[in-house]
Scaffold this motif. Sequence first.
Motif, PDB file in Angstrom:
ATOM      1  N   ASN A 123      -0.600   2.632  -5.748  1.00 34.17           N
ATOM      2  CA  ASN A 123      -0.824   1.637  -4.685  1.00 34.17           C
ATOM      3  C   ASN A 123      -2.123   0.837  -4.852  1.00 34.17           C
ATOM      4  O   ASN A 123      -2.567   0.177  -3.923  1.00 34.17           O
ATOM      5  CB  ASN A 123      -0.699   2.249  -3.276  1.00 34.17           C
ATOM      6  CG  ASN A 123      -1.922   3.061  -2.846  1.00 34.17           C
ATOM      7  OD1 ASN A 123      -2.840   3.292  -3.626  1.00 34.17           O
ATOM      8  ND2 ASN A 123      -1.913   3.497  -1.611  1.00 34.17           N
ATOM      9  N   THR A 162       8.251   7.130  13.608  1.00 36.76           N
ATOM     10  CA  THR A 162       7.420   6.058  13.053  1.00 36.76           C
ATOM     11  C   THR A 162       8.356   5.116  12.308  1.00 36.76           C
ATOM     12  O   THR A 162       9.127   5.556  11.445  1.00 36.76           O
ATOM     13  CB  THR A 162       6.358   6.623  12.087  1.00 36.76           C
ATOM     14  OG1 THR A 162       5.571   7.573  12.792  1.00 36.76           O
ATOM     15  CG2 THR A 162       5.432   5.528  11.591  1.00 36.76           C
ATOM     16  N   SER A 214       4.694   0.181  12.587  1.00 32.98           N
ATOM     17  CA  SER A 214       3.723  -0.361  11.631  1.00 32.98           C
ATOM     18  C   SER A 214       3.740  -1.880  11.688  1.00 32.98           C
ATOM     19  O   SER A 214       4.809  -2.489  11.591  1.00 32.98           O
ATOM     20  CB  SER A 214       4.094   0.060  10.212  1.00 32.98           C
ATOM     21  OG  SER A 214       4.092   1.442  10.145  1.00 32.98           O
ATOM     22  N   TYR A 269       0.819  -1.220   0.000  1.00 34.91           N
ATOM     23  CA  TYR A 269       0.000   0.000   0.000  1.00 34.91           C
ATOM     24  C   TYR A 269       0.850   1.265   0.000  1.00 34.91           C
ATOM     25  O   TYR A 269       0.340   2.365  -0.166  1.00 34.91           O
ATOM     26  CB  TYR A 269      -0.939   0.019   1.222  1.00 34.91           C
ATOM     27  CG  TYR A 269      -0.228  -0.208   2.540  1.00 34.91           C
ATOM     28  CD1 TYR A 269       0.506   0.802   3.132  1.00 34.91           C
ATOM     29  CD2 TYR A 269      -0.278  -1.443   3.175  1.00 34.91           C
ATOM     30  CE1 TYR A 269       1.180   0.592   4.321  1.00 34.91           C
ATOM     31  CE2 TYR A 269       0.389  -1.659   4.368  1.00 34.91           C
ATOM     32  CZ  TYR A 269       1.116  -0.631   4.939  1.00 34.91           C
ATOM     33  OH  TYR A 269       1.792  -0.845   6.105  1.00 34.91           O
ATOM     34  N   MET A 279      -5.235   4.495   2.346  1.00 31.52           N
ATOM     35  CA  MET A 279      -5.355   5.764   1.613  1.00 31.52           C
ATOM     36  C   MET A 279      -4.811   5.643   0.185  1.00 31.52           C
ATOM     37  O   MET A 279      -3.878   4.873  -0.059  1.00 31.52           O
ATOM     38  CB  MET A 279      -4.567   6.857   2.338  1.00 31.52           C
ATOM     39  CG  MET A 279      -5.168   7.257   3.668  1.00 31.52           C
ATOM     40  SD  MET A 279      -4.287   8.644   4.374  1.00 31.52           S
ATOM     41  CE  MET A 279      -2.944   7.827   5.183  1.00 31.52           C
ATOM     42  N   GLY A 330       9.759   6.658   4.136  1.00 30.07           N
ATOM     43  CA  GLY A 330      10.654   5.498   4.078  1.00 30.07           C
ATOM     44  C   GLY A 330      10.905   4.979   5.493  1.00 30.07           C
ATOM     45  O   GLY A 330      10.110   5.197   6.390  1.00 30.07           O
ATOM     46  N   GLU A 331      11.982   4.274   5.641  1.00 32.98           N
ATOM     47  CA  GLU A 331      12.290   3.796   6.986  1.00 32.98           C
ATOM     48  C   GLU A 331      13.391   4.702   7.570  1.00 32.98           C
ATOM     49  O   GLU A 331      14.526   4.691   7.090  1.00 32.98           O
ATOM     50  CB  GLU A 331      12.722   2.322   6.931  1.00 32.98           C
ATOM     51  CG  GLU A 331      13.217   1.757   8.234  1.00 32.98           C
ATOM     52  CD  GLU A 331      12.291   2.036   9.430  1.00 32.98           C
ATOM     53  OE1 GLU A 331      11.065   1.927   9.312  1.00 32.98           O
ATOM     54  OE2 GLU A 331      12.831   2.378  10.502  1.00 32.98           O
ATOM     55  N   MET A 380       3.340   7.108  -0.563  1.00 31.41           N
ATOM     56  CA  MET A 380       3.584   7.412   0.843  1.00 31.41           C
ATOM     57  C   MET A 380       5.069   7.273   1.184  1.00 31.41           C
ATOM     58  O   MET A 380       5.614   8.045   1.960  1.00 31.41           O
ATOM     59  CB  MET A 380       2.749   6.452   1.696  1.00 31.41           C
ATOM     60  CG  MET A 380       2.772   6.763   3.150  1.00 31.41           C
ATOM     61  SD  MET A 380       1.879   8.272   3.520  1.00 31.41           S
ATOM     62  CE  MET A 380       0.738   7.688   4.747  1.00 31.41           C
TER      63      MET A 380
END
Length: 335
Positions: free
Chosen positions: A198, A99, A123, A33, A193, A74-75, A330
Amino acid sequence: MNNVTSILTDTHGRTHNYLRISLSEKCNLRCTYCMPHDGIPLSPRANLMTADEIEAFAKVFVANGVDKIRLTGGEPLVRKDFSDILRRLSNLPVRLSITTNALLTHRYIENFKRYGLNDINVSLDSLDAEKFKLITRRDQYKKAFENINQLVTEGFHVKINAVLMKDFNEDEIVDFIKLTKNQDINVRFIEFMPFDGNEWNKNKLVSEAEIINRVTNYFGIEALKPLANEQNFTARNFKIEGFKGSFGIISSVTNPFCDSCNRIRLTADGKLKNCLFSNEETNLLKAFRKGEKLEDLIDLALNNKKAVRAGMTDFNQLTNPDLHNNNRSMIAIGG
Ligand code: SAM
Ligand code: SF4
């Protein structure tokens, strides 16, 4: 109350004291996603903000009233100089949070503590290893779950973000809530979203009513306790009677929280986004490198912020792919 200047106040009277900074466009997972199937074109390294630039930008925002900064991507933890960035930001008068997908958190426990980062959103979209692999395209469930437990044991304030998708993980809602029985964590169910590439489809949405229905069917109507809304809330929170933790529902698509929005976003390549759904971006990094002052650009970007979801006031507009396909994925925005 915050002391937000006119620069960070929009024409709808909303004050923006919460900055989300994306530290990287890269990620060690590939959530369907978030990341398009073929990945995204990555910015050349020279176009990404350096640690010096991130610190300089953060100072400008803090001088104008930002008092909360979330590091994302991203991470964010794939960035080699993560600890250096965290150290620099810890010198500012802000509440720091992150996050992350948790795959690398074990390496940073001490630095999170040293630099006062206590709020960690993780997540996790499935509690089933096979489904986790399907959604993230990586076989890393065990590590993610182990690290989440470590964060809770170490006393961090942990929230788990689960993006719900019809016929994929909505049957795990009750299992996720059971995690809050003996642990003081907050599980947040997030509506899927639409972003570029996605494969969003409104039929994949799981509504708030469906979530509540599943919860009350299992735990009973009397057990469900609504909690008071937080300031600038994005989630409607509940708990099950007697459980240590709580759960929330974030319905950004069907029932957005635009009225009380206090967020602005800085992408890893130094662009300011005034709304997650907007495809307009203001290139702060380019201006900064030319020696220009940032305040006027920030002011203009905030003044262009629309009242609701980048001007998509009704659900039908949102479901029109032409209106969201130019909005980056995203992973490139920073969730
Ligand atoms: N890599 C980190 C992580 O996964 O937590 C931080 C970045 S990720 C882009 C931030 C958040 O955005 C995650 O909680 C993720 O679930 C959420 N997200 C990404 N794409 C989304 C989508 N299409 N709809 C809803 N949430 C999404
Ligand atoms: Fe990576 Fe987070 Fe996007 Fe998943 S949601 S691909 S972990 S940035």
